[in-house]
Enzyme design. Structure first.
Site, mmCIF file in Angstrom:
data_model
loop_
_atom_site.group_PDB
_atom_site.id
_atom_site.type_symbol
_atom_site.label_atom_id
_atom_site.label_comp_id
_atom_site.label_asym_id
_atom_site.label_seq_id
_atom_site.Cartn_x
_atom_site.Cartn_y
_atom_site.Cartn_z
ATOM 1 N N ASN A 82 -6.989 2.989 -0.928
ATOM 2 C CA ASN A 82 -8.111 3.322 -0.045
ATOM 3 C C ASN A 82 -7.611 3.657 1.347
ATOM 4 O O ASN A 82 -6.600 3.132 1.807
ATOM 5 C CB ASN A 82 -9.128 2.163 -0.007
ATOM 6 N N PHE A 121 -12.071 1.543 8.285
ATOM 7 C CA PHE A 121 -13.087 0.710 8.931
ATOM 8 C C PHE A 121 -14.430 1.427 9.092
ATOM 9 O O PHE A 121 -14.951 1.552 10.204
ATOM 10 C CB PHE A 121 -12.619 0.227 10.314
ATOM 11 N N SER A 169 -4.749 -3.590 8.545
ATOM 12 C CA SER A 169 -5.204 -2.424 7.786
ATOM 13 C C SER A 169 -4.272 -1.247 8.094
ATOM 14 O O SER A 169 -3.975 -0.986 9.260
ATOM 15 C CB SER A 169 -6.635 -2.059 8.180
ATOM 16 N N ASN A 177 -5.018 1.801 7.782
ATOM 17 C CA ASN A 177 -5.800 3.024 7.985
ATOM 18 C C ASN A 177 -6.354 3.184 9.397
ATOM 19 O O ASN A 177 -7.157 4.083 9.646
ATOM 20 C CB ASN A 177 -6.940 3.062 6.960
ATOM 21 N N THR A 178 -5.972 2.314 10.296
ATOM 22 C CA THR A 178 -6.366 2.458 11.702
ATOM 23 C C THR A 178 -5.086 2.583 12.517
ATOM 24 O O THR A 178 -4.274 1.643 12.547
ATOM 25 C CB THR A 178 -7.203 1.247 12.167
ATOM 26 N N LYS A 209 -5.089 -11.972 9.408
ATOM 27 C CA LYS A 209 -4.755 -11.349 8.115
ATOM 28 C C LYS A 209 -3.579 -10.405 8.309
ATOM 29 O O LYS A 209 -3.634 -9.503 9.146
ATOM 30 C CB LYS A 209 -5.969 -10.588 7.586
ATOM 31 N N ASN A 236 -3.028 -8.029 3.150
ATOM 32 C CA ASN A 236 -3.833 -6.806 3.084
ATOM 33 C C ASN A 236 -3.185 -5.865 2.068
ATOM 34 O O ASN A 236 -2.270 -6.260 1.349
ATOM 35 C CB ASN A 236 -3.883 -6.164 4.477
HETATM 36 C C1 LIG Z 1 -11.798 -0.173 -0.830
HETATM 37 C C2 LIG Z 1 -11.162 -1.292 -0.066
HETATM 38 C C3 LIG Z 1 -11.572 -1.564 1.227
HETATM 39 C C4 LIG Z 1 -10.988 -2.601 1.955
HETATM 40 N N1 LIG Z 1 -11.431 -2.866 3.224
HETATM 41 C C5 LIG Z 1 -10.903 -3.912 3.910
HETATM 42 C C6 LIG Z 1 -11.379 -4.241 5.204
HETATM 43 O O1 LIG Z 1 -12.308 -3.632 5.728
HETATM 44 N N2 LIG Z 1 -10.775 -5.279 5.862
HETATM 45 C C7 LIG Z 1 -9.765 -6.006 5.308
HETATM 46 O O2 LIG Z 1 -9.270 -6.955 5.929
HETATM 47 N N3 LIG Z 1 -9.299 -5.725 4.064
HETATM 48 C C8 LIG Z 1 -9.838 -4.690 3.366
HETATM 49 N N4 LIG Z 1 -9.381 -4.408 2.103
HETATM 50 C C9 LIG Z 1 -8.238 -5.193 1.556
HETATM 51 C C10 LIG Z 1 -8.692 -6.356 0.685
HETATM 52 O O3 LIG Z 1 -9.443 -7.278 1.426
HETATM 53 C C11 LIG Z 1 -7.477 -7.076 0.064
HETATM 54 O O4 LIG Z 1 -6.709 -7.625 1.114
HETATM 55 C C12 LIG Z 1 -6.599 -6.152 -0.742
HETATM 56 O O5 LIG Z 1 -7.374 -5.241 -1.479
HETATM 57 C C13 LIG Z 1 -5.690 -6.923 -1.698
HETATM 58 O O6 LIG Z 1 -6.434 -7.642 -2.643
HETATM 59 P P1 LIG Z 1 -6.690 -7.109 -4.158
HETATM 60 O O7 LIG Z 1 -5.357 -6.686 -4.698
HETATM 61 O O8 LIG Z 1 -7.287 -8.252 -4.881
HETATM 62 O O9 LIG Z 1 -7.613 -5.960 -4.037
HETATM 63 C C14 LIG Z 1 -9.949 -3.374 1.369
HETATM 64 C C15 LIG Z 1 -9.543 -3.107 0.060
HETATM 65 C C16 LIG Z 1 -10.136 -2.091 -0.660
HETATM 66 C C17 LIG Z 1 -9.681 -1.819 -2.070
#
Ligand SMILES: Cc1cc2nc3c(=O)[nH]c(=O)nc-3n(C[C@H](O)[C@H](O)[C@H](O)COP(=O)(O)O)c2cc1C
Length: 455
Positions: free
Chosen positions: A185, A189, A272, A274-275, A314, A343
């Site tokens: 992704n 934000f 993140s 992406n920022t 985080k 993350n």
């Molecule tokens: C579509 C998407 C959007 C996400 N948006 C955020 C976010 O806004 N803030 C954040 O701290 N992590 C965000 N994450 C990261 C997740 O919180 C998590 O840290 C990461 O996906 C790893 O966990 P997983 O392997 O179980 O997905 C996002 C992940 C995905 C897939």
């Protein structure tokens, strides 16, 4: 009780339908049974079908009424697997939006079965009935907290929330790597902003009491609190910064001022991918300055006896040994309440390289992230000498995965990608497996197993 009531409603409804269709649906008998004792003129095949349906429905209804609530609840969760193929056909972001809407309206199963006793734990003076949480990014704008907690998560983290509303990156920005159990992704934000989220949380949940006297200890109360702001579960609020903001600290401080009163814990998200520039905030000096100012902003507010919400950071999985040492030093020196590890990753492990989607820019999550994020988690547990509660996140898709994170040093766990693929049925499954793992290895509780692989 509710399940029994709903089963009764279903069987009453079905019986009424069956009766009305047997007496009122024949166009030759429009005045119905009271005006003519004649048997309706159904064709033979139709009569057979109607009879069979009524029989099945009565037998089904009778069977349902003998089933206990736990079994019925288990069925409901299993039944949600039937909609997974439908969601898979939709664009990833459309499917996500639909899932959030369903959860916000309560169109999701509700967990009625109590969590196993060995899954319960206390962190920051709060009692979690189980350690499985929903990671940030799923409910970015706090639209569905109750529905999500009701599904059986021990805690839910909303956000990341930015001070000013922003669109995020252009779509498409969420990509599935289905075979690999992964997602890339680059949302950037997308957020409705702190005011909209505060209004929503304020309307849904109680406000953390602000009192005349302030307290800086989040766990000062003798009694551990059962659940938190959102009722029986714990609510985390994850704070981000606006893309165009030049003062990141001011953004996080604004987030604290507006949202901390609704949060059971707060997260500064500096990881993140992406920022632009965000991950630079993980550097030793930048992180120290940032955490100090955010802690000060939180502690300046007037808190009741509960004290202010714990503050967590985080971090990314793409950090060197030196980066991790720096973060551990800051966390210990400033008595940070916790770290979320991790993350998404900007790396592309071998397991995804054959999939052309892996070339999309953004953060990778899901199964391919498991090893990397667990290694970082373990290093951080050792560096912080087990003194700081860690939330293990990244690639958890089974109870064994969750257990491995606990043994690597996590007190609490979070998932996102596996939930996006597996749906609600995954939650009870992971909890049951995790409970079995603990029992198998002779651990009486989660906390006994934390860091077992680091001793
Ligand atoms: C579509 C998407 C959007 C996400 N948006 C955020 C976010 O806004 N803030 C954040 O701290 N992590 C965000 N994450 C990261 C997740 O919180 C998590 O840290 C990461 O996906 C790893 O966990 P997983 O392997 O179980 O997905 C996002 C992940 C995905 C897939």
């Amino acid at each position: 009780m509710a399940a029994r009531a709903s089963r009764k409603l279903i069987s009453d409804y079905i019986t009424k339908r069956a009766i009305s269709s047997s007496v009122g649906s024949c166009r030759h008998c429009s005045t119905a049974a009271e005006s003519s004792p004649k048997i309706p003129h159904f064709p033979k095949k139709g009569r057979l079908l109607t009879g069979a349906t009524i029989g099945l429905v009565i037998a089904g209804g009778a069977y349902l009424s003998t089933v206990d609530e736990a079994t019925f609840c288990g069925w409901l969760f299993s039944a949600t697997k039937l909609v997974n193929p439908f969601f898979a056909l939709l664009d990833a972001e459309v499917a996500h939006k639909l899932a959030v809407t369903a959860a916000s309206r309560g169109w999701v199963p509700r967990e009625k079965r109590p969590d196993s006793a060995n899954l319960g734990l206390e962190v920051w003076g709060r009692k979690f009935s189980n350690p499985i949480g929903l990671a940030a990014g799923f409910d970015k704008n706090a639209e569905a907290v109750e529905g999500l907690l009701g599904m059986g998560f021990g805690f839910v983290e909303v956000g990341s929330v930015t001070p000013v509303p922003q669109e995020g990156n252009p779509k498409p920005r969420i990509f599935r790597l289905r075979k690999e159990g992964a997602i890339i992704n680059r949302c950037g934000f997308n957020s409705e902003g702190i005011v909209a989220v505060a209004k929503r949380l304020g309307a849904q949940h109680g406000k953390r009491k602000l009192a005349e006297t302030s307290s800086t200890s989040p766990s000062s109360s003798e009694e551990a609190k059962h659940g938190g702001k959102a009722g029986p579960g714990i609510l985390g609020v994850n704070l981000g910064k606006n893309k165009t903001s030049e003062d990141a600290t001011a953004d996080y401080v604004q987030g604290v001022h507006t949202l901390s009163q609704y949060a059971d814990y707060l997260v500064i998200n500096v990881s993140s991918p992406n920022t632009p520039g965000l991950r630079m905030l993980q550097g030793r000096k930048q992180l120290k300055d940032l955490v100090k100012k955010v802690q000060a902003a939180r502690d300046e507010m007037q808190w009741g006896e509960e004290g202010p919400p714990p503050l967590l950071v985080k971090i990314a999985p793409d950090l060197s040994r030196e980066d991790l040492e720096d973060i551990a030093a800051v966390a210990l020196a400033l008595r940070l309440d916790g770290l979320i590890i991790s993350n998404t990753t900007i790396s592309r492990p071998d397991s995804v390289n054959k999939n052309p989607v892996s070339e999309e820019a953004g953060g990778l999550s899901g199964k391919p992230l498991f090893n990397l994020s667990t290694r970082i988690l373990k290093e951080m547990y050792i560096l912080t000498r087990g003194k700081i509660p860690l939330i293990g996140c990244g690639g958890i898709s089974s109870g064994e995965d969750a257990y491995e994170k606990v043994r690597a040093g996590a007190s609490l766990l979070q998932l996102y990608t596996a939930f996006a693929y597996g749906g609600p049925a995954l939650i009870p499954q992971i909890k049951a497996e995790l409970s079995e793992c603990l029992e198998r290895d002779g651990f009486k509780s989660i906390l006994d197993a934390v860091g077992a692989d680091c001793r």
